[in-house]
Design an enzyme around this catalytic site. Structure first.
Site, PDB file in Angstrom:
ATOM      1  N   HIS A 352      86.899   2.786  40.410  1.00 40.96           N
ATOM      2  CA  HIS A 352      86.787   3.959  40.142  1.00 40.96           C
ATOM      3  C   HIS A 352      85.193   3.349  41.596  1.00 40.96           C
ATOM      4  CE1 HIS A 352      87.084   5.342  36.451  1.00 40.96           C
ATOM      5  NE2 HIS A 352      87.433   6.713  37.148  1.00 40.96           N
ATOM      6  N   ARG A 459      97.802  17.394  40.407  1.00 40.45           N
ATOM      7  CA  ARG A 459      98.583  16.629  39.238  1.00 40.45           C
ATOM      8  C   ARG A 459      97.519  16.611  38.080  1.00 40.45           C
ATOM      9  NH1 ARG A 459      99.750  12.946  44.013  1.00 40.45           N
ATOM     10  NH2 ARG A 459     101.197  12.166  44.387  1.00 40.45           N
ATOM     11  N   ARG A 495     100.699  21.357  38.823  1.00 41.46           N
ATOM     12  CA  ARG A 495     102.030  20.833  38.015  1.00 41.46           C
ATOM     13  C   ARG A 495     101.939  20.704  36.669  1.00 41.46           C
ATOM     14  NH1 ARG A 495     104.247  14.893  40.685  1.00 41.46           N
ATOM     15  NH2 ARG A 495     102.276  14.387  39.228  1.00 41.46           N
ATOM     16  N   GLU A 594     112.805  14.888  42.933  1.00 41.49           N
ATOM     17  CA  GLU A 594     112.457  13.065  42.535  1.00 41.49           C
ATOM     18  C   GLU A 594     113.790  12.599  42.064  1.00 41.49           C
ATOM     19  OE1 GLU A 594     108.294  12.933  41.174  1.00 41.49           O
ATOM     20  OE2 GLU A 594     108.751  14.314  39.657  1.00 41.49           O
ATOM     21  N   ASN A 617     107.866  10.226  46.866  1.00 38.91           N
ATOM     22  CA  ASN A 617     107.719   8.899  45.898  1.00 38.91           C
ATOM     23  C   ASN A 617     108.689   8.344  45.053  1.00 38.91           C
ATOM     24  OD1 ASN A 617     105.433   9.161  47.248  1.00 38.91           O
ATOM     25  ND2 ASN A 617     103.938   9.510  46.019  1.00 38.91           N
ATOM     26  N   ASP A 618     108.584   9.268  44.102  1.00 43.49           N
ATOM     27  CA  ASP A 618     109.980   8.882  42.739  1.00 43.49           C
ATOM     28  C   ASP A 618     111.318   8.714  43.796  1.00 43.49           C
ATOM     29  OD1 ASP A 618     108.703   7.977  40.916  1.00 43.49           O
ATOM     30  OD2 ASP A 618     107.959  10.378  40.134  1.00 43.49           O
ATOM     31  N   ARG A 628     107.865   1.819  41.741  1.00 47.43           N
ATOM     32  CA  ARG A 628     107.381   1.911  43.042  1.00 47.43           C
ATOM     33  C   ARG A 628     106.195   0.651  42.949  1.00 47.43           C
ATOM     34  NH1 ARG A 628     106.563   7.938  41.835  1.00 47.43           N
ATOM     35  NH2 ARG A 628     104.099   7.959  42.675  1.00 47.43           N
ATOM     36  N   CYS A 663     105.929  16.821  49.006  1.00 48.55           N
ATOM     37  CA  CYS A 663     104.581  16.486  48.539  1.00 48.55           C
ATOM     38  C   CYS A 663     104.313  15.266  48.165  1.00 48.55           C
ATOM     39  CB  CYS A 663     103.925  17.217  47.263  1.00 48.55           C
ATOM     40  SG  CYS A 663     105.031  17.121  45.296  1.00 48.55           S
TER      41      CYS A 663
END
Ligand code: PEP
Ligand code: MG
Length: 741
Positions: A352, A459, A495, A594, A617-618, A628, A663
Site C-alpha cells: 500500500h 478491473r 470487466r 488473451e 499481459n495474459d 507472468r 488494454c
C-alpha cells in the site's frame, strides 16, 4: 542423501556472517563426501577468489585468485560444467597456485555454482590419492551446488555491503528522480518483545481500549491529510485499518489475552503476530502485502501504549524518507510538500505504501539490495527511481546531471499533461482513442480531458479483494455508478470479475496446482451464476439513464462461454426492467482476447460480440508458456517476442471494420504503443501516468508512414530486434526522449 543435503543447506543459511557461512559450507561438504580437501571460489569483478577452504593453506584464503578460463577451476567457471579428474596435476590446464599449497592432492572434482544463468563460484573437492570420483559423488556435489548457489550469492552480496559502497539498487515502485537529504525512520517499538504478565491485570484491557481509541484518532488525523484526489483504494486501506480497530473478533482476542493476565503490549503482539503469520504464508503477492498493513497497525497501537504521542510535525526541509519497511501511514505522517522520495529496504511494488507513493507522484525504490539503514542515515541521496538505482553522497557532477534531467523531465511532463486537453490526432490527421485502465477511484479529472476518450478497462477485482466477503449488489452498484458518472458521457468498459490465477479471494480459497490454467475469470463466474448475475445486475442498474457502460468478459476460450454470458446478461436485464418497471439501455458486450484459442477463433466469433479487447499481459503468458509473475523466467516473459507481435497483428487484421482495442501494459509503453499503432491499432487503454507521453507520441507521429516499420516488425527474428527497430524509428522521428517516461 537428502537429509545430509538439507542439513548443509540449513546450516549455511543460518550462519551469522558470510565468512562463517562459506567456512561451514566447505567443512560440511568435505565431511559429507569424506574427502581430504574442499574449497570454494567466488566470482567477483576481479575473477575467482579462493573464499574458503578446508585443506588448502589458510594464508591463501581471500588472496589466491584465478581468472575465468585459467587453471581447472577457471575452466569449470568458463565452460559452466563439471570436471572430474583422477590425477589433476597431470592435466594440461592445471595451474599451480604456490600460495595454496595443493601439490599433495591428485583426485579433483569441481562444479560451478550457477544462479539465474550466471556462474557465481566454483565448489571443489580434492583427494590425496589418484582416483576418479564416482557418479554418485558427482551428482551429490551438483545437487548441493544448485541449492547453495542462490544462498551463497545472496550472502556474498550482503557481505559486500560492509565495504563502503555508494550505489545501490532495488525495485522501482514509483518512477521519478529525487535529490535530497535522507531521514531514517526507525521503529519506536517492535512486535518481537518479551512477553509480560501484568501486576495489575484488571487495568490492562481498559488501557488497551484507550490505546485503540487513540490509534483510531491518530489514523483519522492522517486520513484528513489525504489529498481529496487520491484514489478510493488508498482510502479503503485506511478504512480497513479503522474497521480492524473495532472488529469484534479482534477485540475479543485482545480482551481474552488481557483477562489471562498478560500485559496489553503482550496481548497486542500475540494476537497481531498470529494474524500476520496467516498472511505471510499466502502465495499471492497482493495478500502477502496485506500482512504489512497489519504490522503497521500493530506498531501504531504499541506506540500508543508505550507513550501516547501526537503525530510527527511535517518536515521543514526537502527529504528522502528511508526505513526498513515504509508503510502507507508513515508516508502520510511525514509526507506533505517536503517529501521528495522514498527508499524502503523491504516491501514490494504492490504494497500500500507503493500504491500510495505512485498516487502521490513520489519517486520510490523498494526492496533495496545489500544496504543497511545506518549507511543511509542523514546523507545526501540521489534517487533514480526510473532505473531503480540510488547513490549515497553522490559526486557533484552526477548531482548536476540529474538535476538537469529532472528539470527537463518535469517541464516535459507538464507540457505533455497540458496537451491532454487537446484531441489525440496524429500528424497525418488520424484520430486515436486513448483510454484509461482504472482499478478504482477518482478519474473525473482525466475524463474531462479531450485527449482521453473514456475508461478502456475497469478491473473489478480490487473491489472484491478488498472486502472480507462478496460485495453486495448495492455496494457494487455504487462503485460502478461512481465510475460511470465520472466519465461524463464517455464510454466505460467494466470487466466482469477476473479472480483466480494470481488473484484469489480471501474468502473463497482455491487450491490448484496450476492456477493460471485453472478456475479463473469467466470460468469461475459461469460456475457461479448467482454471483455473476449479481454483478451484471449491479452494472446494468448503475448504467440506467447514463448509457455509457460496455461489459467486458475476461479469459474467454470457447464460443459457448460467450453464449452463456449473453443469456445471463439478457436475464439480468429482463429482471431489472420488470423490477424497476422502466426500460434500461442494453450495454455492449465484448470479449478479451488473451487466451490463444480466442485469437484463433476470432474470425468466427466477431459477428457475435460488440467489441474486442486484447489482453497482452495474459496473451504473452499463454503464447510463450511463461508465468507472468515468476521472476525466474522473467526474462523469457517478453511482449515483444515475434510470436506475440504476430498474434497482435492477426487480431488487428481479423478485426478490421470491428471495434477493437488493447488494454495490456504494452499500450502504455512508448515502444509498445508505437508497435501497436504500426500494426493498425487505434484504440489503446493504459494506466493514468502513461496517457501524457502516449498522447504526445501520437500527436507527433505520421501514422500513414509506419508501413515499412510494420513489415520489419513482422519479419524480426527476436524480441531484441523488435525493440531495436522501434527504438531506431523513435530516434529517426526525434521522439526517443519519450522512452524515459
Ligand atoms: C491482460 O491480461 O492484458 C489484462 C489487461 O488483464 P489483467 O492484467 O488484469 O489480467
Ligand atoms: Mg488478463
Amino acid at each position: 542423501m537428502i537429509n545430509t543435503l538439507r542439513q548443509i543447506v540449513q546450516q549455511v543459511s543460518r550462519a551469522e556472517t558470510v565468512e562463517q557461512s562459506v567456512t561451514d559450507l566447505v567443512n560440511l561438504t568435505r565431511a559429507a563426501m569424506n574427502t581430504d580437501c574442499c574449497s570454494l571460489y567466488l566470482l567477483d569483478e576481479l575473477g575467482l577468489l579462493l573464499s574458503a577452504s578446508h585443506g588448502l593453506a589458510t594464508d591463501a584464503i581471500g588472496q589466491a585468485r584465478l581468472q575465468l578460463g585459467e587453471g581447472i577451476v577457471g575452466t569449470v567457471a568458463l565452460r559452466e560444467e563439471l570436471i572430474n579428474l583422477a590425477d589433476a596435476p597431470t592435466h594440461p590446464a592445471f595451474k599451480r597456485l604456490p600460495e595454496a599449497q595443493e601439490d599433495e592432492y591428485r583426485a579433483f572434482l569441481a562444479v560451478p555454482l550457477v544462479h539465474r544463468a550466471n556462474v557465481v563460484g566454483v565448489l571443489v573437492v580434492q583427494q590425496r590419492i589418484a582416483r576418479q570420483f564416482s557418479e554418485e559423488e558427482e551428482s551429490f556435489l551438483i545437487t548441493l551446488a544448485s541449492q547453495l548457489a542462490p544462498r551463497v550469492h545472496q550472502r556474498a552480496l550482503a557481505g559486500k555491503a560492509s565495504e563502503p559502497r555508494r550505489c545501490f539498487s532495488g525495485l522501482s515502485a514509483s518512477p521519478g528522480i529525487a535529490i535530497a537529504q535522507s531521514m531514517v525512520l526507525k521503529p519506536k517499538t517492535s512486535l518481537q518483545q518479551a512477553e509480560q504478565l501484568s501486576s495489575q491485570p484488571e487495568q490492562e484491557w481498559p488501557r488497551l481500549q484507550q490505546a485503540l481509541a487513540s490509534t483510531a484518532d491518530e489514523l483519522l488525523q492522517l486520513t484528513e491529510r489525504l489529498d481529496s484526489d487520491l484514489t478510493d483504494d488508498i482510502r479503503m486501506v485506511f478504512d480497513s485499518y479503522q474497521m480492524l480497530l473495532v472488529d469484534p473478533e479482534l477485540l475479543r482476542s485482545f480482551e481474552q489475552q488481557c483477562l489471562q493476565g498478560w500485559c496489553a503490549e503482550t496481548a497486542v503482539c500475540r494476537v497481531m503476530q498470529q494474524a500476520i503469520n496467516r498472511f505471510a504464508t499466502m502465495s499471492d503477492d497482493y495478500l502477502r502485502e496485506r500482512g504489512s498493513d497489519l504490522q503497521d497497525l500493530a506498531l501504531r497501537i504499541l506506540s500508543q501504549l508505550s507513550a501516547p504521542s501526537a503525530l510527527a510535525s511535517q518536515p521543514q526541509q526537502p527529504l528522502i524518507l528511508v526505513a526498513t519497511e515504509i508503510s502507507a501511514t508513515m508516508l502520510l505522517e511525514y509526507g506533505g510538500e517536503q517529501l521528495q522520495g522514498v527508499v524502503s529496504l523491504r516491501g514490494g511494488v504492490n504494497s500500500h505504501a507503493a500504491i500510495l507513493a505512485r498516487a502521490m507522484g513520489i519517486p520510490a525504490i523498494v526492496a533495496a539490495d545489500g544496504v543497511r539503514l545506518e549507511q543511509l542515515d542523514n546523507k545526501l541521496i540521489l534517487l533514480d527511481a526510473l532505473s531503480g538505482q540510488f547513490w549515497v553522497d553522490p559526486e557533484a557532477a552526477q548531482v548536476e546531471h540529474y538535476q538537469q534531467t529532472k528539470a527537463q523531465r518535469d517541464r516535459f511532463k507538464a507540457v505533455m499533461q497540458q496537451h491532454l486537453g487537446e484531441a489525440c490526432v496524429s500528424q497525418d490527421g488520424q484520430a486515436v482513442q486513448l483510454l484509461l485502465n482504472a482499478d478504482a477511484g477518482s478519474v473525473a479529472e482525466l475524463m474531462a480531458q479531450q485527449g482521453v476518450s473514456g475508461v478502456g478497462l475497469y478491473r473489478t477485482e480490487a473491489l472484491f479483494m478488498a472486502s472480507d466477503r462478496f460485495p453486495s449488489e448495492q455496494q457494487q452498484r455504487r462503485h460502478y455508478r461512481h465510475m460511470l458518472e465520472q466519465a461524463s458521457g464517455k464510454p466505460v468498459v467494466i470487466r466482469t470479475l477476473d479472480v483466480g490465477g494470481d488473484k484469489p479471494l480471501p474468502y473463497m480459497p482455491i487450491r490448484e496446482d496450476n492456477p493460471f490454467l485453472g478456475w479463473r475469470g469467466i470460468r469461475l463466474c459461469l460456475d457461479h451464476p448467482e454471483l455473476f448475475l449479481g454483478q451484471l445486475r449491479a452494472m446494468i442498474s448503475a448504467n440506467a439513464d447514463l448509457d455509457n457502460l460496455r461489459i467486458l468478459i475476461p479469459m474467454v476460450a470457447r464460443l459457448d462461454e460467450i453464449h452463456q454470458c449473453q443469456r445471463l446478461l439478457h436475464q439480468a436485464l429482463a429482471e431489472l426492467v420488470e423490477e424497476l418497471d422502466r426500460p434500461l439501455p442494453v450495454p455492449a458486450l465484448g470479449i478479451m482476447v488473451e487466451v490463444p484459442a480466442a485469437l484463433l477463433q476470432l474470425p468466427k466469433w466477431l459477428s457475435q460480440v460488440d467489441f474486442v479487447s486484447v489482453g497482452s499481459n495474459d496473451l504473452t503468458q499463454y503464447l510463450l508458456a511463461v508465468d507472468r509473475n515468476n521472476d525466474r523466467v522473467g526474462q523469457q516473459y517478453d511482449s515483444y517476442h515475434p510470436a506475440v507481435v504476430q498474434a497482435m497483428a492477426q487480431v488487428a487484421e481479423h478485426c478490421q471494420g470491428h471495434s477493437f482495442s488493447l488494454c495490456g501494459e504494452l499500450a502504455g509503453e512508448i515502444k509498445g504503443a508505437l508497435m501497436l499503432l504500426a500494426l493498425g491499432y487505434r484504440d489503446l487503454s493504459m494506466n493514468g501516468p502513461a496517457l501524457g507521453p502516449i498522447h504526445y507520441l501520437v500527436r507527433n507521429l505520421d501514422l500513414s508512414s509506419l508501413g515499412t516499420l510494420k513489415e520489419q516488425l513482422l519479419d524480426a527474428r527476436d524480441g531484441q530486434q523488435v525493440r531495436h527497430l522501434l527504438h531506431q524509428h523513435l530516434v529517426q522521428v526525434g521522439l526517443d526522449t519519450l522512452e524515459a517516461f
